[in-house]
Write an enzyme that holds these catalytic residues in place. Structure first.
Site, PDB file in Angstrom:
ATOM      1  N   HIS A  59       1.238  -0.811  -0.264  1.00  0.00           N
ATOM      2  CA  HIS A  59      -0.219  -0.068  -0.115  1.00  0.00           C
ATOM      3  C   HIS A  59       0.926   1.327  -0.001  1.00  0.00           C
ATOM      4  CE1 HIS A  59      -2.439  -2.986   1.973  1.00  0.00           C
ATOM      5  NE2 HIS A  59      -3.331  -3.118   1.307  1.00  0.00           N
ATOM      6  N   GLU A 186     -10.924  -6.357  -5.417  1.00  0.00           N
ATOM      7  CA  GLU A 186     -11.045  -7.389  -4.023  1.00  0.00           C
ATOM      8  C   GLU A 186     -12.512  -6.943  -3.757  1.00  0.00           C
ATOM      9  OE1 GLU A 186      -7.354  -7.432  -2.143  1.00  0.00           O
ATOM     10  OE2 GLU A 186      -8.364  -8.714  -0.305  1.00  0.00           O
ATOM     11  N   GLU A 222     -10.122 -13.578  -2.623  1.00  0.00           N
ATOM     12  CA  GLU A 222      -9.480 -13.782  -1.496  1.00  0.00           C
ATOM     13  C   GLU A 222      -9.976 -14.838  -0.801  1.00  0.00           C
ATOM     14  OE1 GLU A 222      -7.487 -11.130   1.542  1.00  0.00           O
ATOM     15  OE2 GLU A 222      -7.978 -12.148   2.871  1.00  0.00           O
ATOM     16  N   HIS A 225     -11.811 -14.720   1.784  1.00  0.00           N
ATOM     17  CA  HIS A 225     -12.813 -13.140   2.096  1.00  0.00           C
ATOM     18  C   HIS A 225     -14.175 -13.904   1.514  1.00  0.00           C
ATOM     19  CE1 HIS A 225     -10.106  -9.728   1.725  1.00  0.00           C
ATOM     20  NE2 HIS A 225     -10.152 -10.283   2.650  1.00  0.00           N
ATOM     21  N   ASP A 250      -5.272 -13.784  -3.593  1.00  0.00           N
ATOM     22  CA  ASP A 250      -5.036 -13.089  -3.001  1.00  0.00           C
ATOM     23  C   ASP A 250      -4.923 -15.193  -2.056  1.00  0.00           C
ATOM     24  OD1 ASP A 250      -4.119 -10.902  -2.940  1.00  0.00           O
ATOM     25  OD2 ASP A 250      -5.404 -10.200  -1.745  1.00  0.00           O
TER      26      ASP A 250
END
Ligand code: GCO
Ligand code: MN
Ligand code: MN
Length: 388
Positions: A59, A186, A222, A225, A250
């Site tokens: 990030h 995402e 991901e 998730h 991910d």
């Protein structure tokens, strides 16, 4: 020469990546203070090189603190580039922190405050510039704060419209700059918001088709998730692949119904991880295998390395299991038996419809036929447990 795929040593060709925030996780949680000392981006690049990772993602504020001066930014970027060139570690993906700062408490792109939305766009443009400068080809959008605790706060239609406006603006920016960069959305169902917009891979895939430049936008599914939502991760990944939208992935692990755990890849459900690795390898997915996980809060610095090595090693072990699955005579025999009655579906034509209309089916015989999925699944379990 040792076979690198059977001694499970990662190579650059495996495309294993970690975020600075993953191996750099200091073990803070909602109930407790940090347990590990922060490490600089340069130290983390060296750690990743030591354990054998190919790439590092970040990030904006993992690298450059949000309040850095431009002189500080330049120095940090220079040192980071030097660490990359010393180690050969690459930067395939970058992203924006649009969740830590209090300015984003009610969302970034979807905040009810137009100034916050504008600030989020400006921050993302700068973070895109930074990512591209360091070589990123994929830009991830995880909308951690893009949601609500109560739907009285905003209409979900406004949420969608604002997400669309932001992504359209940023695609325009990337095109105008001539950057070679693709976006990957995402999805996550909740945490840190009560409900996050575009909660699943399926919702993101449908939303992408409403954008100005759908061709430059894909997904970053991901494990944790979709699992938090109680869904089958492999099915989500397969649908993304089928749509040509699997731009990034991910990898981590998670128990259904728990808080966001971010466990080491394969730590919780190696069978699910096996089918995933088998899928990625068999379709020829050639993007990053990004581990978005972190070590247990009990881990010390050495155990963090064990965590990172473990993610990659498990992936490679499962890849080897997939190879054995393909070569296992008994498994392949059962698979042929399962597929013995299969044939391609005839496309529609008037004649085909007439012929089908006139066909006789022995419904009872069809219903009497079983399938040896118990036997086959047990062979998979035995393969994974190491007895075949
Ligand atoms: C999470 C997310 C994040 C994102 C990251 C990169 O649950 O916190 O998975 O780790 O992946 O912000 O976009
Ligand atoms: Mn996550
Ligand atoms: Mn993630």
């Amino acid at each position: 020469m040792p076979d690198t795929q059977t001694d499970f040593t990662p190579t650059p060709a495996d495309k294993f990546t970690f975020g600075l925030w993953t191996v750099g996780n200091i073990g803070r949680d909602p109930f407790g203070e940090p347990v590990r000392a922060p490490r600089s981006p340069v130290e983390l690049v060296h750690l990743l090189a030591e354990v054998g990772a190919w790439g590092v993602n970040f990030h904006d504020n993992d690298l450059v603190p949000i309040d850095a001066t431009s002189a500080e930014r330049d120095r940090i970027v220079r040192d980071f580039k030097q660490a990359l060139s010393e180690t050969g570690v690459v930067v395939p993906m970058a992203t924006t922190n649009l969740f830590t700062d209090p300015a984003f408490r009610d969302g970034a792109f979807t905040s009810n405050d137009a100034q916050v939305r504008a600030y989020a766009l400006q921050k993302t443009m700068r973070a895109i510039d930074l990512g591209v400068e360091l070589g990123a080809k994929t830009y991830v959008f995880w909308g951690g704060r893009e949601g609500v605790e109560t739907d009285v706060a905003k209409s979900p239609l406004d949420g969608l419209k604002r997400m669309r406006d932001a992504l359209n603006f940023l695609s325009g920016y990337v095109r105008d700059q001539g950057y070679n960069l693709r976006f990957a959305l995402e999805p996550k169902p909740n945490e840190p918001r009560g409900d996050i917009y575009l909660a699943t891979v399926g919702s993101a895939l449908a939303f992408i088709q409403t954008l100005d430049h759908p061709e430059m936008v894909g997904v970053n599914p991901e494990v944790a998730h979709e699992t938090m939502a109680g869904l089958n991760f492999l099915h989500a990944v397969a649908q993304a692949w089928d749509a040509g939208k699997l731009f990034h992935i991910d990898l981590n692990d998670q128990v259904i119904g728990r808080y966001d755990q971010d466990f080491r890849f394969g730590a919780q459900n190696p069978k699910v991880a096996f089918f995933l690795v088998q899928f990625l390898e068999s379709v020829g997915y050639d993007g990053s295998r990004h581990f978005d996980a972190h070590a247990y809060r009990t881990a010390d610095a050495d155990d963090v390395k064990a965590f990172a090595r473990g993610c990659m090693r498990t992936y490679l072990i499962l890849k080897e299991k997939a190879r054995r699955f393909a070569e296992d005579g008994e498994i392949q025999g059962l698979l042929s038996q399962i597929r013995a009655q299969d044939a391609a579906t005839e496309p529609y034509s008037r004649e085909a419809a007439q012929a089908l209309g006139a066909r006789d089916f022995d419904r009872q015989a069809l219903g009497a036929r079983g399938q040896p999925y118990e036997a086959l699944d047990q062979l998979v379990i035995e393969l994974l447990l190491g007895v075949r």
